[in-house]
Design an enzyme around this catalytic site. Structure first.
Site, short mmCIF file in Angstrom:
data_model
loop_
_atom_site.label_atom_id
_atom_site.label_comp_id
_atom_site.label_asym_id
_atom_site.label_seq_id
_atom_site.Cartn_x
_atom_site.Cartn_y
_atom_site.Cartn_z
N LYS A 73 -2.43 -1.75 -7.58
CA LYS A 73 -2.79 -0.53 -6.46
C LYS A 73 -3.04 -1.26 -5.64
O LYS A 73 -3.10 -0.77 -4.53
CB LYS A 73 -3.35 -0.31 -7.28
CG LYS A 73 -2.28 1.23 -7.95
CD LYS A 73 -3.10 2.78 -8.67
CE LYS A 73 -2.34 3.28 -9.67
NZ LYS A 73 -2.70 4.30 -10.34
N ASN A 94 -0.92 3.14 -3.99
CA ASN A 94 0.02 3.79 -5.14
C ASN A 94 1.70 4.47 -4.86
O ASN A 94 2.30 4.36 -5.67
CB ASN A 94 -0.36 5.15 -6.12
CG ASN A 94 -0.77 6.46 -5.86
OD1 ASN A 94 -0.12 6.44 -4.38
ND2 ASN A 94 -0.74 7.19 -6.72
N ARG A 163 -16.35 -6.16 -6.86
CA ARG A 163 -15.52 -5.29 -6.21
C ARG A 163 -16.48 -3.53 -6.05
O ARG A 163 -16.44 -2.82 -5.59
CB ARG A 163 -14.99 -5.16 -7.47
CG ARG A 163 -14.47 -4.08 -8.87
CD ARG A 163 -13.20 -4.10 -9.27
NE ARG A 163 -13.38 -3.53 -10.60
CZ ARG A 163 -11.81 -3.48 -11.35
NH1 ARG A 163 -11.20 -3.77 -10.62
NH2 ARG A 163 -12.36 -2.78 -11.95
N GLY A 246 -5.29 13.41 -18.09
CA GLY A 246 -4.93 12.59 -17.34
C GLY A 246 -3.73 13.15 -16.95
O GLY A 246 -3.72 12.98 -15.28
#
Lengths: 270, 270
Positions: A73, A94, A163, A246
């Site tokens: 992604k 995405n 990150r 999810g």
């Protein structure tokens, strides 16, 4: 599923692994309901092969767009000609579509899908405090959408300081005073703790965080869709916490995809 | 068509145009009958994009092979790691598969499919004289299979002297004394005249040759599958000649594909 013929147009979902990806099972019935002569197929692409794979796929005249999942992604943004605001802020995408002029535009619906899913389950992010574990592609998208959706505070955690810092800086630039970063999860103050790491995809994975650190009445959300019951959510349930699965995200992303890929309109000519 | 999920494996057919290609309509029902979790999808690739497209497609881990049609059958040989004998002799290929060691092997079933179709229709090539118009990828494959199938004489015609000479030389090296080449069709001595050019795909196309030059009782065969009734075959019918349609070839190629792609066995692991 309708018949695939020479006129069928293509969408592809890229991931590694890709076997667990639910998008084909959701999007293909949608395409059929809409009467579209199009299919979404899975494509497994290893990270070192992404550049060459995408360069090749852009040459397929009847391929109208891509969905992109773990672990591509962030990297995929390098191969788009333009980034929609959600993708630019999250630093990850995405979905990519071919525009009428041939340019490829990337957008990110992980965050907005997740926030819509939270709202539908009664957990509107407005005014709440979040702990977010994972500052990768999915985590970055969720962070941006939670802040956009009114989250009062967001504590982001990642074991990669580079990150983590980059994401916190990008978020704080747009939503100052609401974001902090740390190498270990900060659950004590959170109303909702979110796993945005891949931990839980495989049976032997450790927990991404220990949900017992959350206050009573807190919510534990997982972005992992398969297995539906991750060890994290099982553990949280056993502790009496509220869990959020999810698949809510993908369910709410479907409408975003349908709009992005113009699935309710006639296809552009090749 | 079964459901497409994340575990579905892919085959693709490359062409330009690709809308008229029948392989998806034939192969997908076969995959379903065989209970395979796999689909064949069309991919339109323009000639200047072929190298990049194939390089990318080779990076798709669950893509097990390619079918290749006009205009890519010759050029595709450059992107295979090895050529089966039929592809090497014809100088063209219409199928590539990924071997267990990751190499891509190209083969050509246009010729053998065409010859099987002729035999099934009662036109065994053994001992007969053929006029073949078109020395491109399909023509080269047909020429090699007709000679292999025992054709007594083969007169190949093409307007491009370079590719005509190259094919005649390659064929004569293997089957000496039976092959001639010319820039105009030589129908007078032929029992069977074959169109192996794309002329007839589009409504306004001129005839690839004038079938009135053929002797009474001769056979006119067309490799074009859509439209089924090309102007060539209609004209030949009106002249009282026997006609042989393009779809015979693909029908007989199906068994070749099933064997080449091991469709009756379990897939190799990714």
């Amino acid at each position: 599923m309708g018949r695939i013929t020479g006129t069928t147009r293509l969408l592809a979902v890229l991931g590694d692994p890709v076997e667990q990806v639910r998008a084909p099972s959701l999007v293909n019935p949608l395409l059929e309901r809409l009467g579209r002569d199009a299919v979404l197929v899975p494509m497994r692409v290893r990270p070192p092969d992404l550049a060459e794979a995408v360069r090749g796929l852009r040459r397929i005249g009847n391929l109208d767009g891509l969905l992109v999942t773990v672990p591509h992604k962030i990297e995929i943004c390098r191969y788009a000609d333009e980034l929609a605001p959600a993708a630019a802020v999250a630093g990850s995408a995405n979905a990519l579509r071919r525009e009428p002029d041939g340019r490829w535009r990337a957008d990110n619906f992980d965050g907005v899908g997740f926030v819509r899913g939270l709202r539908a389950a009664g957990h509107d992010p407005a005014g709440r405090a979040f702990a977010l574990v994972g500052a990768g592609g999915a985590g970055a998208a969720l962070a941006a959408a939670l802040l956009e959706g009114g989250a009062a505070r967001l504590a982001v955690c990642d074991t990669d300081p580079g990150r983590l810092d980059a994401l916190v800086r990008r978020l704080a630039g747009r939503w100052p005073g609401r974001v902090t970063g740390s190498a270990v999860p900060r659950l004590a103050d959170a109303d909702v703790a979110v796993n945005a790491t891949p931990l839980g995809l495989r049976p032997g994975d450790p927990l991404p965080f220990d949900p017992s650190g959350l206050r009573a009445g807190g919510v534990v959300a997982d972005i992992i869709m398969r297995p539906a019951e991750t060890r994290l959510l099982r553990t949280a349930s056993e502790l009496g916490l509220t869990v959020h699965h999810g698949d809510h995200t993908l369910d709410h992303q479907l409408e975003c995809y349908a709009d992005f890929f113009h699935l309710d309109r006639r296809p552009a000519s090749p």
